[in-house]
Design an enzyme around this catalytic site. Structure first.
Site, PDB file in Angstrom:
ATOM      1  N   GLY A   1      17.534  -0.809 -10.434  1.00 40.96           N
ATOM      2  CA  GLY A   1      16.651   0.047  -9.634  1.00 40.96           C
ATOM      3  C   GLY A   1      16.090  -0.607  -8.393  1.00 40.96           C
ATOM      4  O   GLY A   1      15.745   0.065  -7.422  1.00 40.96           O
TER       5      GLY A   1
ATOM      6  N   ARG B   1      19.883   7.730  -7.477  1.00 33.42           N
ATOM      7  CA  ARG B   1      19.478   6.452  -6.865  1.00 33.42           C
ATOM      8  C   ARG B   1      19.632   6.490  -5.352  1.00 33.42           C
ATOM      9  O   ARG B   1      18.904   5.836  -4.620  1.00 33.42           O
ATOM     10  CB  ARG B   1      20.348   5.298  -7.387  1.00 33.42           C
ATOM     11  CG  ARG B   1      20.085   4.887  -8.821  1.00 33.42           C
ATOM     12  CD  ARG B   1      20.698   3.505  -9.077  1.00 33.42           C
ATOM     13  NE  ARG B   1      20.899   3.216 -10.486  1.00 33.42           N
ATOM     14  CZ  ARG B   1      19.959   2.717 -11.307  1.00 33.42           C
ATOM     15  NH1 ARG B   1      18.755   2.478 -10.847  1.00 33.42           N
ATOM     16  NH2 ARG B   1      20.224   2.471 -12.564  1.00 33.42           N
TER      17      ARG B   1
ATOM     18  N   ASP C   1       5.980   0.799 -15.619  1.00 33.35           N
ATOM     19  CA  ASP C   1       5.478   1.956 -16.372  1.00 33.35           C
ATOM     20  C   ASP C   1       4.665   1.443 -17.564  1.00 33.35           C
ATOM     21  O   ASP C   1       3.485   1.146 -17.426  1.00 33.35           O
ATOM     22  CB  ASP C   1       6.675   2.822 -16.781  1.00 33.35           C
ATOM     23  CG  ASP C   1       6.278   4.135 -17.424  1.00 33.35           C
ATOM     24  OD1 ASP C   1       5.094   4.513 -17.341  1.00 33.35           O
ATOM     25  OD2 ASP C   1       7.143   4.809 -18.013  1.00 33.35           O
TER      26      ASP C   1
ATOM     27  N   PHE D   1       8.047  11.531 -13.535  1.00 32.76           N
ATOM     28  CA  PHE D   1       9.241  10.706 -13.570  1.00 32.76           C
ATOM     29  C   PHE D   1       9.848  10.687 -12.176  1.00 32.76           C
ATOM     30  O   PHE D   1      10.150  11.730 -11.600  1.00 32.76           O
ATOM     31  CB  PHE D   1      10.263  11.213 -14.597  1.00 32.76           C
ATOM     32  CG  PHE D   1      11.294  10.175 -14.888  1.00 32.76           C
ATOM     33  CD1 PHE D   1      11.049   9.157 -15.805  1.00 32.76           C
ATOM     34  CD2 PHE D   1      12.503  10.176 -14.201  1.00 32.76           C
ATOM     35  CE1 PHE D   1      11.988   8.163 -16.040  1.00 32.76           C
ATOM     36  CE2 PHE D   1      13.449   9.180 -14.435  1.00 32.76           C
ATOM     37  CZ  PHE D   1      13.186   8.179 -15.348  1.00 32.76           C
TER      38      PHE D   1
ATOM     39  N   GLU E   1      10.278  -5.905  -8.789  1.00 27.36           N
ATOM     40  CA  GLU E   1      10.614  -4.788  -9.679  1.00 27.36           C
ATOM     41  C   GLU E   1      10.419  -3.477  -8.934  1.00 27.36           C
ATOM     42  O   GLU E   1       9.576  -3.381  -8.031  1.00 27.36           O
ATOM     43  CB  GLU E   1       9.706  -4.885 -10.916  1.00 27.36           C
ATOM     44  CG  GLU E   1       9.714  -3.713 -11.875  1.00 27.36           C
ATOM     45  CD  GLU E   1      11.016  -3.534 -12.633  1.00 27.36           C
ATOM     46  OE1 GLU E   1      12.076  -3.474 -11.970  1.00 27.36           O
ATOM     47  OE2 GLU E   1      10.982  -3.413 -13.871  1.00 27.36           O
ATOM     48  N   ASP E   2      11.178  -2.460  -9.309  1.00 22.68           N
ATOM     49  CA  ASP E   2      11.012  -1.154  -8.660  1.00 22.68           C
ATOM     50  C   ASP E   2       9.750  -0.448  -9.139  1.00 22.68           C
ATOM     51  O   ASP E   2       8.910  -0.061  -8.347  1.00 22.68           O
ATOM     52  CB  ASP E   2      12.264  -0.275  -8.880  1.00 22.68           C
ATOM     53  CG  ASP E   2      12.715  -0.224 -10.340  1.00 22.68           C
ATOM     54  OD1 ASP E   2      12.022  -0.787 -11.211  1.00 22.68           O
ATOM     55  OD2 ASP E   2      13.767   0.376 -10.603  1.00 22.68           O
TER      56      ASP E   2
ATOM     57  N   LYS F   1       2.907   2.581 -12.010  1.00 24.91           N
ATOM     58  CA  LYS F   1       2.608   3.843 -12.692  1.00 24.91           C
ATOM     59  C   LYS F   1       1.766   3.487 -13.910  1.00 24.91           C
ATOM     60  O   LYS F   1       2.294   3.169 -14.968  1.00 24.91           O
ATOM     61  CB  LYS F   1       3.936   4.506 -13.091  1.00 24.91           C
ATOM     62  CG  LYS F   1       3.895   6.002 -13.147  1.00 24.91           C
ATOM     63  CD  LYS F   1       5.279   6.625 -13.247  1.00 24.91           C
ATOM     64  CE  LYS F   1       5.972   6.397 -14.565  1.00 24.91           C
ATOM     65  NZ  LYS F   1       7.217   7.197 -14.706  1.00 24.91           N
TER      66      LYS F   1
ATOM     67  N   ASP G   1      16.508   5.831 -10.828  1.00 23.32           N
ATOM     68  CA  ASP G   1      17.474   6.784 -11.377  1.00 23.32           C
ATOM     69  C   ASP G   1      16.930   7.558 -12.558  1.00 23.32           C
ATOM     70  O   ASP G   1      15.962   7.168 -13.202  1.00 23.32           O
ATOM     71  CB  ASP G   1      18.722   6.037 -11.853  1.00 23.32           C
ATOM     72  CG  ASP G   1      18.464   5.309 -13.176  1.00 23.32           C
ATOM     73  OD1 ASP G   1      17.500   4.523 -13.241  1.00 23.32           O
ATOM     74  OD2 ASP G   1      19.198   5.541 -14.142  1.00 23.32           O
TER      75      ASP G   1
HETATM   76  P1  IMP Z   1       8.510  -0.102 -18.573  1.00 19.72           P
HETATM   77  O1  IMP Z   1       9.128  -1.130 -19.460  1.00 19.72           O
HETATM   78  O2  IMP Z   1       8.007   1.095 -19.346  1.00 19.72           O
HETATM   79  O3  IMP Z   1       7.444  -0.652 -17.649  1.00 19.72           O
HETATM   80  O4  IMP Z   1       9.658   0.532 -17.710  1.00 19.72           O
HETATM   81  C1  IMP Z   1      10.263  -0.189 -16.784  1.00 19.72           C
HETATM   82  C2  IMP Z   1      11.609   0.377 -16.402  1.00 19.72           C
HETATM   83  O5  IMP Z   1      11.786   1.749 -16.785  1.00 19.72           O
HETATM   84  C3  IMP Z   1      11.688   0.348 -14.907  1.00 19.72           C
HETATM   85  O6  IMP Z   1      12.219  -0.884 -14.468  1.00 19.72           O
HETATM   86  C4  IMP Z   1      12.583   1.504 -14.624  1.00 19.72           C
HETATM   87  O7  IMP Z   1      13.925   1.067 -14.690  1.00 19.72           O
HETATM   88  C5  IMP Z   1      12.320   2.481 -15.724  1.00 19.72           C
HETATM   89  N1  IMP Z   1      11.353   3.516 -15.310  1.00 19.72           N
HETATM   90  C6  IMP Z   1      10.063   3.650 -15.676  1.00 19.72           C
HETATM   91  N2  IMP Z   1       9.502   4.724 -15.094  1.00 19.72           N
HETATM   92  C7  IMP Z   1      10.459   5.272 -14.324  1.00 19.72           C
HETATM   93  C8  IMP Z   1      10.496   6.403 -13.435  1.00 19.72           C
HETATM   94  O8  IMP Z   1       9.523   7.141 -13.220  1.00 19.72           O
HETATM   95  N3  IMP Z   1      11.691   6.625 -12.808  1.00 19.72           N
HETATM   96  C9  IMP Z   1      12.787   5.851 -12.987  1.00 19.72           C
HETATM   97  N4  IMP Z   1      12.799   4.780 -13.787  1.00 19.72           N
HETATM   98  C10 IMP Z   1      11.645   4.493 -14.457  1.00 19.72           C
HETATM   99 MG    MG Z   2      13.922  -1.269 -13.310  1.00 23.06          MG
END
Ligand code: IMP
Ligand code: MG
Length: 170
Positions: free
Chosen positions: A40, A161, A99, A148, A95-96, A127, A155
């Site tokens: 991402g 993407r 969450d 989302f 990082e993109d 987020k 993606d």
């Molecule tokens: P986390 O482990 O929940 O913080 O999620 C991290 C990963 O989930 C990110 O690096 C993204 O690849 C994916 N992700 C989380 N939220 C989104 C979103 O809103 N859109 C797209 N990818 C997301």
């Molecule tokens: Mg990611």
């Protein structure tokens, strides 16, 4: 599915310019190693790194979480590790989107074990609504409450993407 533009491309680029100025000034006499979390991060990474005014080296890491496409299950596995030696280096992890924070927490722990001199985090989007792990994001682009997001590298099931703007998927 419907996509509504949340952050237009120009605004993303403007924010990346701000971040690159801040990072360049904080690392003015250093040579940081930038580590992008694939996939991402690709557009964010290139737009950011080519604007930095300090010499850098770069590497990539890739992780996947088990579970459905819109939620993180918490179980993270590493698909690709970094290849540069990080001992004694000033590392910036890029990082993109953060969450739950589970992916980043796992990667940070993994990289810390390699003995970098410092490790900072730069994320395009914070987020915070579903955060489970406390993560301090040193360089943050945008704070978004919910939804989302797709586009600018983000993606849903490997789709969207390529979109230039960051959009909310409905
Ligand atoms: P986390 O482990 O929940 O913080 O999620 C991290 C990963 O989930 C990110 O690096 C993204 O690849 C994916 N992700 C989380 N939220 C989104 C979103 O809103 N859109 C797209 N990818 C997301
Ligand atoms: Mg990611």
């Amino acid at each position: 599915m419907r996509r509504d533009v949340l952050i237009p491309h120009d605004e993303i680029i403007g924010k990346i310019e701000e971040l690159s100025l801040k990072i360049s000034s904080d690392y003015s006499n250093k040579e940081p190693v930038l580590i992008g979390i694939l996939n991402g991060v690709i557009f964010f990474f290139t737009e950011l790194v080519r604007r930095l005014t300090v010499p850098t080296r770069m590497d990539f890491i890739r992780a996947a979480s088990y579970g459905s496409s819109m939620t993180s299950s918490g179980a993270i596995r590493l698909l690709k590790d970094v290849e540069l030696a990080l001992k004694g280096e000033d590392v910036i992890l890029i990082e993109d989107i953060v969450d739950t924070g589970l992916t980043l927490a796992h990667i940070v722990e993994h990289l810390e074990s390699k003995g970098p001199a410092s490790l900072k985090i730069c994320a395009l989007i914070d987020k915070a609504e579903r955060r489970e792990k406390t993560i301090s994001i040193d360089y943050c682009g945008f704070k978004v409450n919910e939804g989302f997001l797709v586009g600018f590298g983000l993606d849903y099931d490997e789709k969207y993407r390529y979109l230039p703007d960051i959009c909310v998927l409905k």
